[in-house]
Motif scaffolding. Structure first.
Motif, PDB file in Angstrom:
ATOM      1  N   GLN A   1       6.462   7.438  68.571  1.00 11.68           N
ATOM      2  CA  GLN A   1       6.746   6.834  69.868  1.00 11.68           C
ATOM      3  C   GLN A   1       6.006   5.504  70.057  1.00 11.68           C
ATOM      4  O   GLN A   1       6.088   4.898  71.121  1.00 11.68           O
ATOM      5  CB  GLN A   1       6.353   7.805  70.994  1.00 11.68           C
ATOM      6  N   ILE A   2       5.305   5.077  69.005  1.00 13.10           N
ATOM      7  CA  ILE A   2       4.515   3.849  69.074  1.00 13.10           C
ATOM      8  C   ILE A   2       5.298   2.708  68.427  1.00 13.10           C
ATOM      9  O   ILE A   2       5.785   2.838  67.300  1.00 13.10           O
ATOM     10  CB  ILE A   2       3.158   4.021  68.356  1.00 13.10           C
ATOM     11  N   LYS A   3       5.415   1.596  69.133  1.00 14.44           N
ATOM     12  CA  LYS A   3       6.183   0.466  68.614  1.00 14.44           C
ATOM     13  C   LYS A   3       5.464  -0.231  67.473  1.00 14.44           C
ATOM     14  O   LYS A   3       6.055  -0.541  66.436  1.00 14.44           O
ATOM     15  CB  LYS A   3       6.472  -0.532  69.741  1.00 14.44           C
ATOM     16  N   HIS A   4       4.161  -0.490  67.648  1.00 12.73           N
ATOM     17  CA  HIS A   4       3.383  -1.192  66.625  1.00 12.73           C
ATOM     18  C   HIS A   4       2.155  -0.360  66.273  1.00 12.73           C
ATOM     19  O   HIS A   4       1.377   0.021  67.149  1.00 12.73           O
ATOM     20  CB  HIS A   4       2.943  -2.570  67.119  1.00 12.73           C
ATOM     21  N   ASN A   5       1.975  -0.097  64.991  1.00 11.25           N
ATOM     22  CA  ASN A   5       0.840   0.707  64.551  1.00 11.25           C
ATOM     23  C   ASN A   5      -0.407  -0.161  64.424  1.00 11.25           C
ATOM     24  O   ASN A   5      -0.373  -1.372  64.661  1.00 11.25           O
ATOM     25  CB  ASN A   5       1.171   1.391  63.220  1.00 11.25           C
ATOM     26  N   LYS A   6      -1.515   0.457  64.078  1.00 13.28           N
ATOM     27  CA  LYS A   6      -2.762  -0.257  63.851  1.00 13.28           C
ATOM     28  C   LYS A   6      -2.505  -1.379  62.842  1.00 13.28           C
ATOM     29  O   LYS A   6      -1.754  -1.173  61.906  1.00 13.28           O
ATOM     30  CB  LYS A   6      -3.837   0.686  63.310  1.00 13.28           C
ATOM     31  N   PRO A   7      -3.061  -2.576  63.040  1.00 15.85           N
ATOM     32  CA  PRO A   7      -4.161  -2.962  63.941  1.00 15.85           C
ATOM     33  C   PRO A   7      -3.725  -3.382  65.348  1.00 15.85           C
ATOM     34  O   PRO A   7      -4.562  -3.862  66.112  1.00 15.85           O
ATOM     35  CB  PRO A   7      -4.786  -4.149  63.203  1.00 15.85           C
ATOM     36  N   ALA A   8      -2.452  -3.250  65.677  1.00 17.15           N
ATOM     37  CA  ALA A   8      -2.025  -3.511  67.061  1.00 17.15           C
ATOM     38  C   ALA A   8      -2.701  -2.499  67.986  1.00 17.15           C
ATOM     39  O   ALA A   8      -3.093  -1.413  67.555  1.00 17.15           O
ATOM     40  CB  ALA A   8      -0.509  -3.413  67.168  1.00 17.15           C
ATOM     41  N   PRO A   9      -2.824  -2.798  69.275  1.00 17.36           N
ATOM     42  CA  PRO A   9      -3.560  -1.925  70.201  1.00 17.36           C
ATOM     43  C   PRO A   9      -2.789  -0.681  70.641  1.00 17.36           C
ATOM     44  O   PRO A   9      -3.379   0.198  71.271  1.00 17.36           O
ATOM     45  CB  PRO A   9      -3.813  -2.837  71.402  1.00 17.36           C
ATOM     46  N   ASP A  10      -1.507  -0.578  70.287  1.00 19.53           N
ATOM     47  CA  ASP A  10      -0.613   0.422  70.875  1.00 19.53           C
ATOM     48  C   ASP A  10      -1.126   1.864  70.803  1.00 19.53           C
ATOM     49  O   ASP A  10      -1.032   2.612  71.776  1.00 19.53           O
ATOM     50  CB  ASP A  10       0.775   0.362  70.222  1.00 19.53           C
ATOM     51  N   VAL A  11      -1.630   2.272  69.622  1.00 17.73           N
ATOM     52  CA  VAL A  11      -2.027   3.672  69.428  1.00 17.73           C
ATOM     53  C   VAL A  11      -3.157   4.060  70.374  1.00 17.73           C
ATOM     54  O   VAL A  11      -3.091   5.094  71.063  1.00 17.73           O
ATOM     55  CB  VAL A  11      -2.454   3.921  67.968  1.00 17.73           C
ATOM     56  N   PHE A  12      -4.190   3.243  70.435  1.00 15.20           N
ATOM     57  CA  PHE A  12      -5.334   3.573  71.291  1.00 15.20           C
ATOM     58  C   PHE A  12      -5.020   3.340  72.767  1.00 15.20           C
ATOM     59  O   PHE A  12      -5.509   4.075  73.638  1.00 15.20           O
ATOM     60  CB  PHE A  12      -6.566   2.790  70.844  1.00 15.20           C
ATOM     61  N   ALA A  13      -4.197   2.349  73.052  1.00 14.94           N
ATOM     62  CA  ALA A  13      -3.778   2.137  74.444  1.00 14.94           C
ATOM     63  C   ALA A  13      -2.976   3.334  74.940  1.00 14.94           C
ATOM     64  O   ALA A  13      -3.155   3.789  76.078  1.00 14.94           O
ATOM     65  CB  ALA A  13      -2.946   0.857  74.545  1.00 14.94           C
ATOM     66  N   LYS A  14      -2.107   3.856  74.089  1.00 15.15           N
ATOM     67  CA  LYS A  14      -1.311   5.035  74.441  1.00 15.15           C
ATOM     68  C   LYS A  14      -2.201   6.257  74.627  1.00 15.15           C
ATOM     69  O   LYS A  14      -1.980   7.069  75.534  1.00 15.15           O
ATOM     70  CB  LYS A  14      -0.264   5.309  73.359  1.00 15.15           C
ATOM     71  N   ALA A  15      -3.217   6.384  73.779  1.00 14.63           N
ATOM     72  CA  ALA A  15      -4.140   7.520  73.887  1.00 14.63           C
ATOM     73  C   ALA A  15      -4.849   7.512  75.235  1.00 14.63           C
ATOM     74  O   ALA A  15      -4.953   8.559  75.902  1.00 14.63           O
ATOM     75  CB  ALA A  15      -5.157   7.472  72.747  1.00 14.63           C
ATOM     76  N   ALA A  16      -5.333   6.352  75.664  1.00 14.21           N
ATOM     77  CA  ALA A  16      -5.997   6.248  76.969  1.00 14.21           C
ATOM     78  C   ALA A  16      -5.021   6.603  78.087  1.00 14.21           C
ATOM     79  O   ALA A  16      -5.362   7.338  79.023  1.00 14.21           O
ATOM     80  CB  ALA A  16      -6.539   4.834  77.166  1.00 14.21           C
TER      81      ALA A  16
END
Length: 224
Positions: free
Chosen positions: A146-161
């Motif tokens: 469900q994440i558009k851009h994986n690491k190193p983009a911020p998406d994964v951790f932004a989604k987690a928060a």
């Protein structure tokens, strides 16, 4: 930089932080590289750590000068082959594979009412958490699909928060890879890097091993 007492949630990378499943990933990718006639190196291994399958494969192909030799369909087939090798190894995973200090740290976070979530680039994260018997600590896992851009983009951790219902400045992200630390920083979250300080020099806080992950140590190392 938020005060430590403002923190409410901890966002965990999986491979290299909760468990050393990275060695399985590394061995799987090395088999693919060998099949393609591409030399393996510690530099290449560090370059793919924390990346998703296709990004990892592209980095391996580039290292061998083969980045333009495969179609998207052929790349997907190679990534699937790597995952099949990994899945065979993953079947052997058990709670003994949890890294040192992590059980105590998770218990400490639970006692102090912190929220926790897995923010991993691995699509296998739910299976790994089940194999490690850590579902009680991690009922929430970011769905990488469900994440558009994986690491190193911020998406994964932004989604987690977001999944924890917290603002970025209420969270701490923990990762062992440079792309993971970059992802945490890009999400405007306090970053803890665990591993080689020369590699993880962009982290706000640095520890060499998971055994050092305690609330007291984090508080003492908190950026002023």
């Amino acid at each position: 930089m938020p005060e430590f007492d403002h923190i409410k949630g901890f966002l965990f990378d999986l491979n290299g932080i909760i468990t050393d499943s990275w060695r399985y990933h590394s061995k799987s990718w090395r088999e693919i590289a060998t099949k393609l006639g591409i030399s393996w190196s510690t530099h290449l291994e560090e370059a793919i750590k924390g990346r998703d399958r296709i990004d990892s494969l592209n980095a391996i192909l580039k290292a061998g000068g083969l980045e333009n030799q495969f179609s998207d369909q052929e790349k997907e087939a190679l990534a699937d082959e790597k995952n099949a090798i990994y899945q065979t190894m993953l079947d052997k995973m058990n709670p003994n594979d949890i890294l040192p200090g992590i059980p105590d740290f998770l218990d400490e976070l639970t006692r102090n009412h912190y929220q926790m979530i897995i923010a991993s680039a691995s699509a296998n994260a739910p299976k790994e958490i089940q194999k490690l018997e850590l579902q009680t600590y991690f009922p929430l896992i970011v769905d990488i699909n469900q994440i558009k851009h994986n690491k190193p983009a911020p998406d994964v951790f932004a989604k987690a928060a977001e999944m924890l219902g917290l603002q970025p400045d209420e969270c701490v992200g923990i990762d062992d890879g440079i792309v993971g630390v970059e992802s945490i920083n890009a999400a405007k979250i306090v970053s803890i890097g665990v591993g080689d300080p020369r590699v993880l020099h962009e982290a706000d806080i640095h520890f060499t091993t998971t055994k050092e992950l305690t609330l007291q140590n984090i508080r003492q190392a908190w950026p002023k």
